[in-house]
Design a protein around this motif. Structure first.
Motif, short mmCIF file in Angstrom:
data_model
loop_
_atom_site.label_atom_id
_atom_site.label_comp_id
_atom_site.label_asym_id
_atom_site.label_seq_id
_atom_site.Cartn_x
_atom_site.Cartn_y
_atom_site.Cartn_z
N GLU A 37 -34.83 -22.52 9.43
CA GLU A 37 -36.09 -22.24 8.60
C GLU A 37 -35.95 -21.19 7.35
O GLU A 37 -36.32 -21.41 6.53
CB GLU A 37 -37.33 -21.92 9.59
CG GLU A 37 -37.71 -23.35 10.37
CD GLU A 37 -38.46 -24.42 9.57
OE1 GLU A 37 -38.92 -23.94 8.34
OE2 GLU A 37 -38.00 -25.55 9.80
N ILE A 62 -33.01 -20.51 6.11
CA ILE A 62 -32.12 -21.11 5.11
C ILE A 62 -33.19 -21.80 4.04
O ILE A 62 -33.00 -21.75 2.86
CB ILE A 62 -30.95 -21.76 5.66
CG1 ILE A 62 -30.07 -20.48 6.21
CG2 ILE A 62 -30.22 -22.60 4.66
CD1 ILE A 62 -28.76 -21.00 7.17
N ARG A 63 -33.92 -22.55 4.63
CA ARG A 63 -34.66 -23.72 3.97
C ARG A 63 -35.60 -22.95 2.98
O ARG A 63 -36.01 -23.18 1.91
CB ARG A 63 -35.50 -24.63 4.86
CG ARG A 63 -34.41 -25.77 5.48
CD ARG A 63 -35.12 -26.78 5.78
NE ARG A 63 -35.65 -26.67 7.32
CZ ARG A 63 -35.04 -26.62 8.27
NH1 ARG A 63 -33.97 -27.54 8.46
NH2 ARG A 63 -35.62 -26.38 9.69
N ASP A 101 -33.53 -20.78 -5.01
CA ASP A 101 -32.12 -20.84 -5.74
C ASP A 101 -31.74 -19.54 -6.37
O ASP A 101 -31.06 -18.98 -6.69
CB ASP A 101 -32.28 -22.03 -6.83
CG ASP A 101 -31.98 -23.37 -6.14
OD1 ASP A 101 -31.52 -23.45 -5.28
OD2 ASP A 101 -32.25 -24.36 -6.84
N ILE A 112 -25.17 -17.22 3.04
CA ILE A 112 -25.43 -18.56 3.43
C ILE A 112 -24.00 -19.35 3.72
O ILE A 112 -24.06 -20.14 4.65
CB ILE A 112 -26.50 -19.16 2.43
CG1 ILE A 112 -27.68 -18.46 2.68
CG2 ILE A 112 -26.35 -20.59 2.43
CD1 ILE A 112 -28.75 -18.90 1.40
N SER A 159 -26.24 -29.26 -1.42
CA SER A 159 -27.03 -29.69 -0.19
C SER A 159 -27.19 -28.72 0.74
O SER A 159 -27.63 -29.22 2.00
CB SER A 159 -26.77 -31.03 0.11
OG SER A 159 -25.31 -30.95 0.84
N TRP A 160 -26.93 -27.42 0.44
CA TRP A 160 -27.17 -26.39 1.63
C TRP A 160 -28.06 -26.26 2.50
O TRP A 160 -28.02 -25.99 3.71
CB TRP A 160 -26.51 -25.20 1.06
CG TRP A 160 -27.26 -24.59 -0.14
CD1 TRP A 160 -27.13 -24.58 -1.19
CD2 TRP A 160 -28.54 -23.64 0.12
NE1 TRP A 160 -28.12 -24.24 -1.98
CE2 TRP A 160 -28.97 -23.60 -1.21
CE3 TRP A 160 -29.14 -23.09 1.23
CZ2 TRP A 160 -30.05 -22.48 -1.56
CZ3 TRP A 160 -30.28 -22.25 0.84
CH2 TRP A 160 -30.80 -22.06 -0.29
N ARG A 161 -29.33 -26.79 2.02
CA ARG A 161 -30.48 -26.50 2.73
C ARG A 161 -30.63 -27.55 3.81
O ARG A 161 -31.52 -27.53 4.62
CB ARG A 161 -31.94 -26.49 1.56
CG ARG A 161 -31.94 -25.15 0.93
CD ARG A 161 -33.36 -25.27 0.13
NE ARG A 161 -33.54 -24.25 -0.61
CZ ARG A 161 -33.11 -24.26 -2.13
NH1 ARG A 161 -32.58 -25.28 -2.59
NH2 ARG A 161 -32.97 -23.41 -2.65
N THR A 162 -29.86 -28.55 3.44
CA THR A 162 -29.87 -29.84 4.69
C THR A 162 -28.73 -29.53 5.43
O THR A 162 -28.92 -29.50 6.74
CB THR A 162 -29.92 -31.24 3.69
OG1 THR A 162 -31.07 -31.23 2.91
CG2 THR A 162 -29.85 -32.08 4.82
N PRO A 176 -28.80 -26.31 8.01
CA PRO A 176 -29.58 -26.34 9.24
C PRO A 176 -29.08 -27.47 10.16
O PRO A 176 -29.04 -27.28 11.42
CB PRO A 176 -30.91 -26.91 8.69
CG PRO A 176 -31.07 -26.27 7.43
CD PRO A 176 -29.42 -26.42 6.91
N SER A 236 -34.42 -12.36 1.51
CA SER A 236 -35.18 -13.30 0.89
C SER A 236 -36.63 -12.96 0.99
O SER A 236 -37.67 -13.56 0.66
CB SER A 236 -34.94 -14.52 1.45
OG SER A 236 -35.24 -14.71 2.88
#
Length: 194
Positions: A13, A15-16, A20, A38, A73-76, A79, A130
């Motif tokens: 969560e 990370i999502r 940017d 990350i 696509s790191w947010r996908t 996780p 963050s």
């Protein structure tokens, strides 16, 4: 055996929730930007999934820390890797026998605790960098705290490449702060940036 899923879900969560424009932000890890961290989490997820299953990683798939290598696509996918990590440590035998992580041979139960520590501490790092809220169930924080206390007892000045010398934290401070302090991080890092 501990279920790592609450900690990996929290990290996913976080990370999502990273924007940017935060990828170049500083983190409690002095030599890493948030994007570097990350990228590191993406690699350590693979490395410790392999450790749980007692398999080897192919080539250059282990942890690194380089924002320029973060895929769009790191947010996908990170996780997804974290979910696979939690699942791997639930399997029979993951916490038993011997395995390897980061080129170091270690008992499975120690590797599991190192994994937990990595997820909790880097989750806190991401939250702090963050501006997000960090959460972790108390029983997982307690397991990490006991592991870190043992590590500090063996290496009071820190463990090169892993932790700096512990930061003094009051005995009655929240458990989260005591865990973070044992890793050489200042629990007040995030509030000091504001």
């Amino acid at each position: 055996m501990l279920d790592l899923e609450p900690a990996t879900n929290n990290m996913a969560e976080l990370i999502r929730g990273v924007a940017d424009d935060q990828l170049q932000a500083s983190t409690p890890c002095p030599d890493m930007s948030l994007g570097d961290l990350i990228d590191h989490v993406g690699g350590l997820s693979l490395a410790f999934t392999a450790a749980a299953s007692k398999t080897s990683l192919d080539g250059d798939m282990g942890p690194r820390a380089d924002v320029s290598q973060v895929e769009p696509s790191w947010r996908t996918f990170i996780p997804e890797r974290l979910a696979a990590l939690a699942q791997a440590w639930r399997k029979d035998g993951a916490w038993e026998g011997f395995t390897q992580a980061g080129g170091v041979d270690m008992p499975g139960d120690v590797a599991g605790l190192v994994t937990l520590d990595e997820v909790i501490v880097h989750g806190w790092d991401i939250a702090a960098a963050s501006g997000q809220e960090f959460t972790c169930p108390p029983h997982l924080l307690e397991a990490a705290y006991e592991f870190l206390q043992a590590s500090v007892a063996e290496n009071p000045q820190g463990t090169p490449g892993l932790f700096d010398a512990p930061v003094p934290v009051a005995d009655d401070a929240p458990l989260e702060d005591r865990v973070i302090g044992l890793t050489g991080r200042d629990p007040a890092w995030a509030s000091a940036r504001r």
